[in-house]
Design a protein around this motif. Structure first.
Motif, PDB file in Angstrom:
ATOM      1  N   ASN A 140       0.817  -1.219   0.000  1.00  0.00           N
ATOM      2  CA  ASN A 140       0.000   0.000   0.000  1.00  0.00           C
ATOM      3  C   ASN A 140       0.846   1.263   0.000  1.00  0.00           C
ATOM      4  O   ASN A 140       0.453   2.281  -0.586  1.00  0.00           O
ATOM      5  CB  ASN A 140      -0.975  -0.024   1.181  1.00  0.00           C
ATOM      6  N   ILE A 141       2.019   1.190   0.631  1.00  0.00           N
ATOM      7  CA  ILE A 141       2.918   2.366   0.601  1.00  0.00           C
ATOM      8  C   ILE A 141       3.437   2.570  -0.824  1.00  0.00           C
ATOM      9  O   ILE A 141       3.467   3.691  -1.341  1.00  0.00           O
ATOM     10  CB  ILE A 141       4.076   2.187   1.602  1.00  0.00           C
ATOM     11  N   ALA A 142       3.815   1.476  -1.476  1.00  0.00           N
ATOM     12  CA  ALA A 142       4.303   1.575  -2.867  1.00  0.00           C
ATOM     13  C   ALA A 142       3.195   2.137  -3.760  1.00  0.00           C
ATOM     14  O   ALA A 142       3.437   2.993  -4.617  1.00  0.00           O
ATOM     15  CB  ALA A 142       4.744   0.200  -3.360  1.00  0.00           C
ATOM     16  N   LEU A 143       1.997   1.684  -3.509  1.00  0.00           N
ATOM     17  CA  LEU A 143       0.855   2.103  -4.315  1.00  0.00           C
ATOM     18  C   LEU A 143       0.569   3.593  -4.144  1.00  0.00           C
ATOM     19  O   LEU A 143       0.305   4.305  -5.115  1.00  0.00           O
ATOM     20  CB  LEU A 143      -0.351   1.280  -3.866  1.00  0.00           C
ATOM     21  N   GLU A 144       0.632   4.037  -2.905  1.00  0.00           N
ATOM     22  CA  GLU A 144       0.379   5.459  -2.666  1.00  0.00           C
ATOM     23  C   GLU A 144       1.439   6.298  -3.390  1.00  0.00           C
ATOM     24  O   GLU A 144       1.133   7.326  -3.998  1.00  0.00           O
ATOM     25  CB  GLU A 144       0.389   5.763  -1.165  1.00  0.00           C
ATOM     26  N   ALA A 145       2.676   5.816  -3.350  1.00  0.00           N
ATOM     27  CA  ALA A 145       3.759   6.547  -4.032  1.00  0.00           C
ATOM     28  C   ALA A 145       3.496   6.583  -5.538  1.00  0.00           C
ATOM     29  O   ALA A 145       3.661   7.628  -6.183  1.00  0.00           O
ATOM     30  CB  ALA A 145       5.095   5.873  -3.731  1.00  0.00           C
ATOM     31  N   ILE A 146       3.084   5.456  -6.089  1.00  0.00           N
ATOM     32  CA  ILE A 146       2.815   5.404  -7.534  1.00  0.00           C
ATOM     33  C   ILE A 146       1.669   6.356  -7.897  1.00  0.00           C
ATOM     34  O   ILE A 146       1.757   7.111  -8.869  1.00  0.00           O
ATOM     35  CB  ILE A 146       2.497   3.954  -7.972  1.00  0.00           C
ATOM     36  N   ASP A 147       0.611   6.328  -7.088  1.00  0.00           N
ATOM     37  CA  ASP A 147      -0.522   7.231  -7.347  1.00  0.00           C
ATOM     38  C   ASP A 147      -0.058   8.691  -7.364  1.00  0.00           C
ATOM     39  O   ASP A 147      -0.454   9.478  -8.223  1.00  0.00           O
ATOM     40  CB  ASP A 147      -1.602   7.070  -6.264  1.00  0.00           C
ATOM     41  N   ARG A 148       0.790   9.025  -6.408  1.00  0.00           N
ATOM     42  CA  ARG A 148       1.273  10.414  -6.326  1.00  0.00           C
ATOM     43  C   ARG A 148       2.160  10.753  -7.516  1.00  0.00           C
ATOM     44  O   ARG A 148       2.098  11.848  -8.074  1.00  0.00           O
ATOM     45  CB  ARG A 148       2.078  10.619  -5.039  1.00  0.00           C
ATOM     46  N   LEU A 149       3.019   9.793  -7.874  1.00  0.00           N
ATOM     47  CA  LEU A 149       3.926  10.051  -9.006  1.00  0.00           C
ATOM     48  C   LEU A 149       3.139  10.239 -10.303  1.00  0.00           C
ATOM     49  O   LEU A 149       3.529  11.043 -11.149  1.00  0.00           O
ATOM     50  CB  LEU A 149       4.930   8.897  -9.149  1.00  0.00           C
ATOM     51  N   LYS A 150       2.029   9.531 -10.436  1.00  0.00           N
ATOM     52  CA  LYS A 150       1.213   9.664 -11.647  1.00  0.00           C
ATOM     53  C   LYS A 150       0.655  11.079 -11.791  1.00  0.00           C
ATOM     54  O   LYS A 150       0.527  11.600 -12.894  1.00  0.00           O
ATOM     55  CB  LYS A 150       0.045   8.671 -11.605  1.00  0.00           C
ATOM     56  N   VAL A 151       0.315  11.668 -10.647  1.00  0.00           N
ATOM     57  CA  VAL A 151      -0.242  13.026 -10.677  1.00  0.00           C
ATOM     58  C   VAL A 151       0.786  14.000 -11.242  1.00  0.00           C
ATOM     59  O   VAL A 151       0.506  14.750 -12.189  1.00  0.00           O
ATOM     60  CB  VAL A 151      -0.673  13.460  -9.257  1.00  0.00           C
ATOM     61  N   THR A 152       1.984  13.965 -10.680  1.00  0.00           N
ATOM     62  CA  THR A 152       2.996  14.911 -11.165  1.00  0.00           C
ATOM     63  C   THR A 152       3.461  14.527 -12.567  1.00  0.00           C
ATOM     64  O   THR A 152       3.719  15.384 -13.407  1.00  0.00           O
ATOM     65  CB  THR A 152       4.180  15.057 -10.164  1.00  0.00           C
ATOM     66  N   ALA A 153       3.533  13.220 -12.845  1.00  0.00           N
ATOM     67  CA  ALA A 153       3.962  12.771 -14.178  1.00  0.00           C
ATOM     68  C   ALA A 153       3.002  13.279 -15.255  1.00  0.00           C
ATOM     69  O   ALA A 153       3.435  13.760 -16.311  1.00  0.00           O
ATOM     70  CB  ALA A 153       4.036  11.245 -14.211  1.00  0.00           C
ATOM     71  N   SER A 154       1.707  13.214 -14.979  1.00  0.00           N
ATOM     72  CA  SER A 154       0.702  13.630 -15.969  1.00  0.00           C
ATOM     73  C   SER A 154       0.822  15.121 -16.285  1.00  0.00           C
ATOM     74  O   SER A 154       0.574  15.550 -17.407  1.00  0.00           O
ATOM     75  CB  SER A 154      -0.714  13.380 -15.450  1.00  0.00           C
ATOM     76  N   SER A 155       1.172  15.905 -15.269  1.00  0.00           N
ATOM     77  CA  SER A 155       1.262  17.348 -15.481  1.00  0.00           C
ATOM     78  C   SER A 155       2.376  17.704 -16.450  1.00  0.00           C
ATOM     79  O   SER A 155       2.314  18.709 -17.140  1.00  0.00           O
ATOM     80  CB  SER A 155       1.519  18.057 -14.149  1.00  0.00           C
ATOM     81  N   LEU A 156       3.407  16.887 -16.512  1.00  0.00           N
ATOM     82  CA  LEU A 156       4.590  17.244 -17.310  1.00  0.00           C
ATOM     83  C   LEU A 156       4.915  16.238 -18.414  1.00  0.00           C
ATOM     84  O   LEU A 156       6.011  16.274 -18.971  1.00  0.00           O
ATOM     85  CB  LEU A 156       5.803  17.379 -16.376  1.00  0.00           C
ATOM     86  N   GLU A 157       3.987  15.328 -18.676  1.00  0.00           N
ATOM     87  CA  GLU A 157       4.231  14.259 -19.663  1.00  0.00           C
ATOM     88  C   GLU A 157       5.538  13.536 -19.375  1.00  0.00           C
ATOM     89  O   GLU A 157       6.466  13.516 -20.176  1.00  0.00           O
ATOM     90  CB  GLU A 157       4.243  14.829 -21.087  1.00  0.00           C
ATOM     91  N   ARG A 158       5.588  12.967 -18.190  1.00  0.00           N
ATOM     92  CA  ARG A 158       6.818  12.271 -17.792  1.00  0.00           C
ATOM     93  C   ARG A 158       6.576  10.779 -17.601  1.00  0.00           C
ATOM     94  O   ARG A 158       5.449  10.349 -17.318  1.00  0.00           O
ATOM     95  CB  ARG A 158       7.345  12.840 -16.472  1.00  0.00           C
ATOM     96  N   ALA A 159       7.653  10.037 -17.715  1.00  0.00           N
ATOM     97  CA  ALA A 159       7.635   8.617 -17.337  1.00  0.00           C
ATOM     98  C   ALA A 159       8.473   8.480 -16.067  1.00  0.00           C
ATOM     99  O   ALA A 159       9.522   9.128 -15.943  1.00  0.00           O
ATOM    100  CB  ALA A 159       8.233   7.770 -18.441  1.00  0.00           C
ATOM    101  N   PHE A 160       7.983   7.693 -15.140  1.00  0.00           N
ATOM    102  CA  PHE A 160       8.717   7.454 -13.888  1.00  0.00           C
ATOM    103  C   PHE A 160       9.141   6.002 -13.774  1.00  0.00           C
ATOM    104  O   PHE A 160       8.337   5.091 -14.003  1.00  0.00           O
ATOM    105  CB  PHE A 160       7.843   7.803 -12.671  1.00  0.00           C
ATOM    106  N   LEU A 161      10.390   5.833 -13.407  1.00  0.00           N
ATOM    107  CA  LEU A 161      10.873   4.524 -13.001  1.00  0.00           C
ATOM    108  C   LEU A 161      10.715   4.488 -11.490  1.00  0.00           C
ATOM    109  O   LEU A 161      11.230   5.364 -10.790  1.00  0.00           O
ATOM    110  CB  LEU A 161      12.380   4.446 -13.264  1.00  0.00           C
ATOM    111  N   VAL A 162       9.986   3.508 -10.969  1.00  0.00           N
ATOM    112  CA  VAL A 162       9.793   3.412  -9.523  1.00  0.00           C
ATOM    113  C   VAL A 162      10.390   2.096  -9.056  1.00  0.00           C
ATOM    114  O   VAL A 162       9.923   1.021  -9.449  1.00  0.00           O
ATOM    115  CB  VAL A 162       8.297   3.437  -9.146  1.00  0.00           C
ATOM    116  N   GLU A 163      11.434   2.178  -8.248  1.00  0.00           N
ATOM    117  CA  GLU A 163      12.041   0.940  -7.754  1.00  0.00           C
ATOM    118  C   GLU A 163      11.445   0.571  -6.399  1.00  0.00           C
ATOM    119  O   GLU A 163      11.403   1.384  -5.483  1.00  0.00           O
ATOM    120  CB  GLU A 163      13.555   1.082  -7.614  1.00  0.00           C
ATOM    121  N   VAL A 164      10.973  -0.665  -6.286  1.00  0.00           N
ATOM    122  CA  VAL A 164      10.419  -1.141  -5.012  1.00  0.00           C
ATOM    123  C   VAL A 164      11.299  -2.258  -4.460  1.00  0.00           C
ATOM    124  O   VAL A 164      12.044  -2.907  -5.188  1.00  0.00           O
ATOM    125  CB  VAL A 164       8.954  -1.638  -5.155  1.00  0.00           C
TER     126      VAL A 164
END
Ligand code: F6P
Length: 324
Positions: free
Chosen positions: A145-169
């Protein structure tokens, strides 16, 4: 006959360990036993840091991450001399039985003690979910759930700037956390240790996602993946014009271990901790208390330490379909 029993936590801490300690102590007290805690895992067993634990000593801890007893990785306990010293401590303190809360390495230690004839039962606890004998281990749900919350948050900022995120868990050599976080978080690509995903494949997935008009892309990478986040990031940097998205990397690391345990982890820990004490009371020594098919189950430690846990690889195909 058990009169005095002890509990220890070992290896990486996992959210829910405190709830498991509480369950072991209170279940042991209900059996009429005197209960003790070993501080800092097997290292504390060797040095003799053992404290009495009453019902009040384990009050107010269930909602806390980490472990009130402390934990450690003990190279000394891996030696025969270390294990003999640990056994001596247990005998000196007249401790008749031990509950070991932990993951793979910890249960190997528990198995070694049980092979020396000492009454021990394990409780399945690691965020990695790589332990045979339990479909799900204590700490996994919280870490996920912590990883998921981080991914959800990263998607918000990623969408604003057309970015791709690498998320290491995290997950050591097991891709469970990455796979589940990737599916639940709607990742475009998931890289796990169990199967090689060539960096070019990921570049192609990202480029395709960009062409199809996705505003963001998420690549979840397990820390043990054959091409790790650093390697992927370097590869992406060399192909940035093909990909389209701007690229950023986030390593979640130990953040995943620090959360308050979820309800699911507290319930699992309570169930397994109480179950472990019941196994000891029944004279069922040398077993792991785990959860199989949604129910408490005992698996011989010999089997737990020798049988690797497998991952349902069909879930990777599911993730691919969901990323369209
Ligand atoms: O086993 C739990 C775990 O968090 C793994 O996911 C990770 O590889 C490892 O422990 C990290 O170990 P340490 O806390 O010693 O850095």
């Amino acid at each position: 006959m058990i009169r005095r029993a002890a509990v220890l936590t070992s290896g990486g801490d996992a959210p829910g360990m405190n709830a498991a300690i509480r369950a072991v102590v209170r279940s042991g007290l209900a059996q009429g036993w005197q209960m003790f805690g070993v501080r800092h895992g097997y290292a504390g067993l060797i040095s003799g840091t053992i404290v009495p634990l009453g019902a009040r000593d384990v009050g107010g801890i269930m909602q806390l991450g980490g472990t009130m007893l402390g934990t450690a990785r003990s190279p000394e306990f891996r030696t025969e001399d270390g294990r003999c010293r640990a056994l001596r401590t247990l005998n000196q303190h007249e401790i008749d039985a031990l509950v070991v809360i932990g993951g793979n390495g910890s249960q190997q230690g528990a198995y070694a003690l049980s092979e020396m004839g000492y009454p021990v039962v394990g409780v399945a606890s690691t965020i990695d979910n790589d332990l045979s004998g339990s479909d799900i281990t204590i700490g996994v749900d919280t870490a996920l759930n912590i990883a998921l919350e981080a991914i959800d948050r990263l998607k918000v900022t990623a969408s604003s700037l057309e970015r791709a995120f690498l998320v290491e868990v995290m997950g050591r050599d097991c891709g469970y956390l990455a796979l589940m976080a990737g599916i639940a978080g709607g990742a475009e690509a998931i890289c796990i240790p169990e199967i090689e995903t060539h960096p070019d494949e990921v570049v192609a997935i990202l480029a395709d996602s960009y062409r199809r008009g996705k505003p963001h892309a998420i690549v979840v990478v397990a820390e043990g993946a054959q091409h790790d986040a650093h390697e992927l990031a370097e590869h992406f940097a060399a192909h940035v014009d093909d990909i389209g998205f701007q690229l950023r990397t986030t390593i979640l690391g130990h953040v995943q271990r620090g959360g308050h345990p979820t309800a699911a982890d507290r319930l699992l820990a309570t169930n397994l901790g109480a179950g472990a004490v019941q196994y000891l009371a029944d004279g069922q020594y040398g077993f792991l208390a785990g959860n199989i098919g949604g129910k408490l189950a005992a698996t011989p430690l010999a089997e737990v330490v020798s049988r690797p846990k497998t991952l349902d690889m069909s879930l990777l195909d599911l993730a691919g379909i969901m990323a369209r």
